[in-house]
Write a protein that holds these residues in place. Structure first.
Motif, PDB file in Angstrom:
ATOM      1  N   SER A  70      -4.570   9.078   6.128  1.00 30.56           N
ATOM      2  CA  SER A  70      -4.059   9.641   4.888  1.00 30.56           C
ATOM      3  C   SER A  70      -4.934  10.815   4.468  1.00 30.56           C
ATOM      4  CB  SER A  70      -4.036   8.580   3.787  1.00 30.56           C
ATOM      5  OG  SER A  70      -3.493   9.102   2.597  1.00 30.56           O
TER       6      SER A  70
ATOM      7  N   GLU B 291      -3.650  -3.593   6.902  1.00 34.07           N
ATOM      8  CA  GLU B 291      -2.718  -4.140   5.922  1.00 34.07           C
ATOM      9  C   GLU B 291      -3.430  -5.111   4.983  1.00 34.07           C
ATOM     10  OE1 GLU B 291       1.188  -7.086   6.020  1.00 34.07           O
ATOM     11  OE2 GLU B 291       0.818  -5.711   7.705  1.00 34.07           O
TER      12      GLU B 291
ATOM     13  N   LEU C 112      -8.779   0.151  -0.603  1.00 36.50           N
ATOM     14  CA  LEU C 112      -9.270   1.526  -0.561  1.00 36.50           C
ATOM     15  C   LEU C 112     -10.242   1.685  -1.721  1.00 36.50           C
ATOM     16  CD1 LEU C 112      -9.281   4.486   0.383  1.00 36.50           C
ATOM     17  CD2 LEU C 112      -7.294   4.857  -1.111  1.00 36.50           C
TER      18      LEU C 112
ATOM     19  N   SER D  34       3.882   3.988   5.405  1.00 43.04           N
ATOM     20  CA  SER D  34       2.652   4.769   5.508  1.00 43.04           C
ATOM     21  C   SER D  34       2.405   5.495   4.188  1.00 43.04           C
ATOM     22  CB  SER D  34       2.744   5.786   6.654  1.00 43.04           C
ATOM     23  OG  SER D  34       3.806   6.699   6.424  1.00 43.04           O
ATOM     24  N   MET D  35       1.164   5.916   3.980  1.00 40.88           N
ATOM     25  CA  MET D  35       0.798   6.713   2.807  1.00 40.88           C
ATOM     26  C   MET D  35       0.202   8.025   3.307  1.00 40.88           C
ATOM     27  SD  MET D  35      -1.810   5.859  -0.376  1.00 40.88           S
ATOM     28  CE  MET D  35      -3.261   6.264   0.597  1.00 40.88           C
TER      29      MET D  35
ATOM     30  N   THR E 272      -2.383   1.710   6.359  1.00 41.98           N
ATOM     31  CA  THR E 272      -2.013   3.073   6.747  1.00 41.98           C
ATOM     32  C   THR E 272      -2.866   3.496   7.936  1.00 41.98           C
ATOM     33  OG1 THR E 272      -1.657   5.348   5.942  1.00 41.98           O
ATOM     34  CG2 THR E 272      -3.655   4.229   5.200  1.00 41.98           C
TER      35      THR E 272
ATOM     36  N   PHE F 138       3.777  -2.277  -3.571  1.00 39.74           N
ATOM     37  CA  PHE F 138       2.562  -1.456  -3.613  1.00 39.74           C
ATOM     38  C   PHE F 138       1.609  -2.029  -4.643  1.00 39.74           C
ATOM     39  CE2 PHE F 138       5.411   0.137  -6.824  1.00 39.74           C
ATOM     40  CZ  PHE F 138       4.598   0.460  -7.903  1.00 39.74           C
TER      41      PHE F 138
ATOM     42  N   ASN G 108       0.569  -2.413   2.722  1.00 39.35           N
ATOM     43  CA  ASN G 108       1.151  -2.169   4.043  1.00 39.35           C
ATOM     44  C   ASN G 108       0.179  -1.485   4.997  1.00 39.35           C
ATOM     45  OD1 ASN G 108       4.201  -2.842   3.557  1.00 39.35           O
ATOM     46  ND2 ASN G 108       3.592  -1.579   1.812  1.00 39.35           N
TER      47      ASN G 108
ATOM     48  N   TYR H  18       4.484   7.620  -0.467  1.00 44.40           N
ATOM     49  CA  TYR H  18       4.693   6.604   0.559  1.00 44.40           C
ATOM     50  C   TYR H  18       5.957   6.950   1.343  1.00 44.40           C
ATOM     51  CZ  TYR H  18       1.365   3.560  -1.906  1.00 44.40           C
ATOM     52  OH  TYR H  18       0.242   3.023  -2.497  1.00 44.40           O
TER      53      TYR H  18
ATOM     54  N   HIS I 127       0.714   8.878  -5.428  1.00 44.57           N
ATOM     55  CA  HIS I 127       0.796   8.470  -4.022  1.00 44.57           C
ATOM     56  C   HIS I 127       2.153   8.881  -3.458  1.00 44.57           C
ATOM     57  CE1 HIS I 127      -2.626   5.596  -4.447  1.00 44.57           C
ATOM     58  NE2 HIS I 127      -2.133   5.427  -5.665  1.00 44.57           N
TER      59      HIS I 127
ATOM     60  N   ARG J 168      -5.520  -2.163  -3.336  1.00 44.60           N
ATOM     61  CA  ARG J 168      -5.132  -2.591  -1.982  1.00 44.60           C
ATOM     62  C   ARG J 168      -3.993  -1.729  -1.442  1.00 44.60           C
ATOM     63  NH1 ARG J 168      -3.266  -8.499  -2.709  1.00 44.60           N
ATOM     64  NH2 ARG J 168      -2.528  -7.552  -4.656  1.00 44.60           N
ATOM     65  N   LEU J 169      -4.025  -1.527  -0.147  1.00 41.59           N
ATOM     66  CA  LEU J 169      -2.874  -0.940   0.551  1.00 41.59           C
ATOM     67  C   LEU J 169      -2.124  -2.102   1.193  1.00 41.59           C
ATOM     68  CD1 LEU J 169      -4.286   2.317   2.197  1.00 41.59           C
ATOM     69  CD2 LEU J 169      -2.962   2.056   0.103  1.00 41.59           C
TER      70      LEU J 169
END
Length: 375
Positions: free
Chosen positions: A257, A294, A298, A145-146, A254, A185, A252, A164, A162, A249-250
């Motif tokens: 946030s 995922e 962003l 998660s972020m 989230t 990441f 994983n 994480y 960031h 890109r994220l």
């Protein structure tokens, strides 16, 4: 009648009034023993013992090497031993160095370090537990998660940080250890001064080398132990104007946030970005970022003038600094000359008192013998 000697006791005393030499010597030995304890406290020596347990199997870890390190100008191994059948170990005469009142217990299993920090004799006196785990190159019960990110504007440039959290919920518990990748990441294109660190024991940042990931982005291969592992990513992004378009890109995803932007008067927009006011502690504008799937992007737009200043605000967790253990005040050590002087004077006073008592006793005995010889 025999006159009493000036400065000495008279000849007529009961057994209860006298202090025989053996009793005085016993008192001397007792006080010297107490002095010895004070001396030992002044040098802060103690023993350290404990047990190594395999957290994956739940069994004691026999024949496991345990090292005792002192923390000061670097880490130095001062003692080492191996655990017995029940996984137990012990170190005798462990001294907290005046320059650094910290020691570290360390054991290495399957190439992964497991540590425990001790900073006082009270902590050293407790039984110590070191837990090791089996390793696995892949684990299914791992979530990333972020919780928040920070955007600090200076001129047309942004300093991005960031946080994480990689949560290892594997059952049975195992450490994620993979020489290729344990965390991945992404960043905007061409980040400047990219730094990555994992927060280790005592929240000390452990700098990591970011490696290029196939398909874009970066990866690190630091072992991720059971529980929560905190990772910080920091970098700079330059823009041609104060209309800053930030996109990455994220990998994983989230669930949610928080975004902190400074200066607080900048205009911030983006899909799923909602203003939540001003944070009084940091004087930053705060925003809530809704769920991002995922691999999704962003997108942020941060517009407005910002003064030129140092991009670093003092909490760059990826900085390659020399982290030193701060020397904590040790009043016993700082006053050691006075303490040892008092102990020496006390010991001399006890010795002279005991010798004086013996002398008085001999005078009493001589006086009694002379009295008996009289007709």
């Amino acid at each position: 009648m025999i006159a009493s000697i000036p400065g000495q006791w008279g000849t007529r005393h009961s057994k209860e009034d006298r202090c025989p030499a053996p009793r005085c010597l016993g008192l001397l030995l007792m006080l010297l023993w107490v002095s010895g304890l004070c001396w030992q406290a002044a040098w802060a020596q103690s023993s350290v013992s404990g047990q190594v347990i395999n957290g994956t199997t739940g069994q004691p870890a026999a024949n496991q090497k345990v090292e005792l390190l002192t923390l000061g100008e670097g880490m130095n191994v001062t003692k080492e031993t191996f655990t017995g059948k029940e996984g137990r170990f012990s170190f005798g005469q462990v001294e907290l160095a005046p320059s650094s009142p910290h020691i570290l217990l360390r054991t290495i299993y399957r190439g992964v370090n497991y540590n425990r920090s001790l900073s006082s004799t009270a902590e050293m006196a407790d039984p110590q537990l070191l837990t090791i785990y089996e390793t696995a190159p892949q684990l299914s019960d791992v979530g990333v998660s972020m919780p928040f990110m920070v955007a600090l504007a200076h001129g047309n440039e942004l300093r991005i940080e960031h946080q994480y959290l990689l949560t290892n919920n594997s059952q049975p518990k195992r450490t994620l250890a993979n020489s290729q990748s344990t965390f991945e990441f992404d960043t905007p294109d061409s980040p400047l001064d990219l730094k990555v660190s994992v927060l280790g024991l005592g929240r000390i940042p452990l700098p990591q080398r970011p490696l290029i990931r196939d398909g874009g982005g970066y990866r690190i291969n630091y072992p991720m132990k059971p529980g929560i592992n905190e990772i910080w990513v920091a970098y700079n992004v330059r823009f041609p104007s104060d209309d800053r378009q930030l996109k990455f890109r994220l990998l994983n995803g989230t669930d949610h946030s928080q975004l902190f932007v400074k200066p607080s008067d900048l205009q911030v927009t983006g899909t799923g970005v909602v203003s939540t006011g001003i944070d009084s502690r940091t004087e930053s504008a705060t925003f809530h970022i809704t769920q991002i799937a995922e691999g999704e992007f962003l997108n942020l737009r941060i517009v407005g003038e910002a003064p030129e200043h140092s991009p670093h605000d003092g909490h760059d967790h990826g900085e390659d600094s020399d982290f030193r253990v701060v020397r904590l005040p040790n009043r016993v050590y700082e006053q050691r000359t006075l303490i040892l002087g008092i102990l020496a004077a006390l010991s001399l006073a006890i010795i002279f008192y005991a010798l004086g008592q013996q002398s008085r006793e001999r005078l009493h005995q001589q006086a009694r013998k002379r009295k008996k010889k009289r007709p």
